[in-house]
Design a protein around this motif. Structure first.
Motif, PDB file in Angstrom:
ATOM      1  N   LEU A 161       2.090   1.734  -3.442  1.00 53.70           N
ATOM      2  CA  LEU A 161       1.068   2.473  -4.410  1.00 53.70           C
ATOM      3  C   LEU A 161       0.521   3.323  -4.110  1.00 53.70           C
ATOM      4  O   LEU A 161       0.203   4.434  -4.992  1.00 53.70           O
ATOM      5  CB  LEU A 161      -0.092   1.412  -4.304  1.00 53.70           C
ATOM      6  CG  LEU A 161      -1.460   1.744  -5.093  1.00 53.70           C
ATOM      7  CD1 LEU A 161      -1.125   1.695  -6.744  1.00 53.70           C
ATOM      8  CD2 LEU A 161      -2.613   0.528  -4.999  1.00 53.70           C
ATOM      9  N   SER A 162       0.768   4.099  -2.811  1.00 52.68           N
ATOM     10  CA  SER A 162       0.018   5.349  -2.514  1.00 52.68           C
ATOM     11  C   SER A 162       1.030   6.418  -2.929  1.00 52.68           C
ATOM     12  O   SER A 162       0.358   7.575  -3.202  1.00 52.68           O
ATOM     13  CB  SER A 162       0.057   5.489  -0.712  1.00 52.68           C
ATOM     14  OG  SER A 162       1.558   5.386  -0.470  1.00 52.68           O
ATOM     15  N   ALA A 203      -3.825   1.606   0.680  1.00 52.41           N
ATOM     16  CA  ALA A 203      -3.277   2.590  -0.053  1.00 52.41           C
ATOM     17  C   ALA A 203      -3.975   3.816  -0.325  1.00 52.41           C
ATOM     18  O   ALA A 203      -3.342   4.948  -0.366  1.00 52.41           O
ATOM     19  CB  ALA A 203      -2.732   1.824  -1.447  1.00 52.41           C
ATOM     20  N   GLY A 217       0.823  -1.295  -0.094  1.00 53.55           N
ATOM     21  CA  GLY A 217      -0.060   0.088  -0.031  1.00 53.55           C
ATOM     22  C   GLY A 217       0.584   1.147  -0.016  1.00 53.55           C
ATOM     23  O   GLY A 217       0.405   2.222  -0.493  1.00 53.55           O
ATOM     24  N   GLN A 240      -3.230   5.728   2.940  1.00 56.27           N
ATOM     25  CA  GLN A 240      -1.847   6.454   2.856  1.00 56.27           C
ATOM     26  C   GLN A 240      -1.520   7.471   1.858  1.00 56.27           C
ATOM     27  O   GLN A 240      -0.749   8.258   2.049  1.00 56.27           O
ATOM     28  CB  GLN A 240      -0.737   5.197   2.572  1.00 56.27           C
ATOM     29  CG  GLN A 240      -0.812   4.142   3.824  1.00 56.27           C
ATOM     30  CD  GLN A 240       0.343   3.212   3.568  1.00 56.27           C
ATOM     31  OE1 GLN A 240       1.457   3.438   3.307  1.00 56.27           O
ATOM     32  NE2 GLN A 240       0.158   1.878   3.911  1.00 56.27           N
TER      33      GLN A 240
END
Length: 274
Positions: free
Chosen positions: A79-80, A153, A76, A156
């Protein structure tokens, strides 16, 4: 003859015992007594047959829980970054897609998202078999991991986005004055400062994911809560859930202490000594 006059401060008035203060003291006393009884209960049952029989299963479930949380949080976090950049992008299409993603995963329950991947994807089995992805979605572990990673994600990304916006605009202008590109400014100047600001919210998000990981037990993942449910179904002993609650409490408190030490170390240069 010089005289030294001393100023005598009047005694501070005693605060009256209002109803809220009395209720607060009563609740604190109840918490202390309950905690003492819990320690006494656990101490008397530490050598029980239940603990001897199910301790290995609890340990196995604990390892699975930690693996699930660590992998999903790291995935996550990776990806964030692009999601946060897309949210701050001037491209309306890119920003709109990122907004829709964040809005969906923050606005719907994690349980519903887990069910959506675990049960809903099976509707499109033929399509996933055609592209060779059914091996991934037929396993409960991967479905839960994907749902958790996408969910954290989204949170975040908003944490990172808010932290980036909190960095003074002058940092961007200073980097541009030195002739640095936007990518260099972001990853070398802005992002490190934003991560310092986001430390506390990141810690809260990890704790929420640790507690929310118990949802995985509903879709046949034998994590800590899954092993707890199985132990209770075999023994009908309620201490199964008491031990699980204590283990979760210990993990959360340990993580809180570690994160607090990490935050103090990384922000020690921001503390001004008197």
């Amino acid at each position: 003859m010089n005289t030294v006059s001393s100023v005598v401060r009047p005694p501070e008035p005693k605060r009256p015992w209002t109803g809220s203060r009395i209720a607060g003291h009563v609740l604190m006393a109840m918490w202390i007594v309950s905690f003492a009884f819990l320690l006494l209960y656990l101490g008397n049952n530490i050598g029980s047959e239940f603990v001897a029989r199910y301790a290995p299963e609890y340990l196995s479930g604990l390892i699975i829980t930690l693996q699930l949380v660590v992998i999903s949080v790291v995935a996550g976090a990776i990806l964030s970054v692009p999601v946060a950049l897309a949210r701050n992008s001037r491209n309306r299409i890119l920003s709109g897609i990122a907004y829709g993603y964040v809005y969906f995963f923050r606005g719907t329950p994690l349980l519903a998202q887990t069910f959506l991947f675990y049960y809903g994807v099976g509707t499109f089995r033929e399509a996933f078999e055609a592209v060779g992805l059914w091996w991934f979605f037929r396993e409960a572990w991967y479905c839960v991991l994907l749902a958790f990673a996408l969910n954290t994600a989204a949170y975040q990304a908003e944490i990172l986005r808010g932290a980036v916006l909190n960095v003074p605009r002058g940092q961007w202008e200073g980097g541009q004055a030195l002739g640095l590109s936007r990518n260099v400014i972001f990853f070398r100047i802005i992002l490190p400062q934003a991560l310092i600001t986001a430390l506390r919210p990141y810690g809260n998000e990890i704790i929420l994911m640790l507690k929310g990981s118990a949802i995985a037990a509903i879709v046949t993942i034998f994590d800590l809560m899954g092993e707890t449910r199985r132990a209770y179904s075999r023994s009908f002993d309620f201490q199964a859930y008491i031990w699980a609650a204590v283990i979760y409490l210990v993990m959360v408190e340990a993580l809180r202490q570690v994160w607090e030490k990490l935050e103090q170390r990384l922000t020690r240069h921001l503390v001004r000594s008197d």
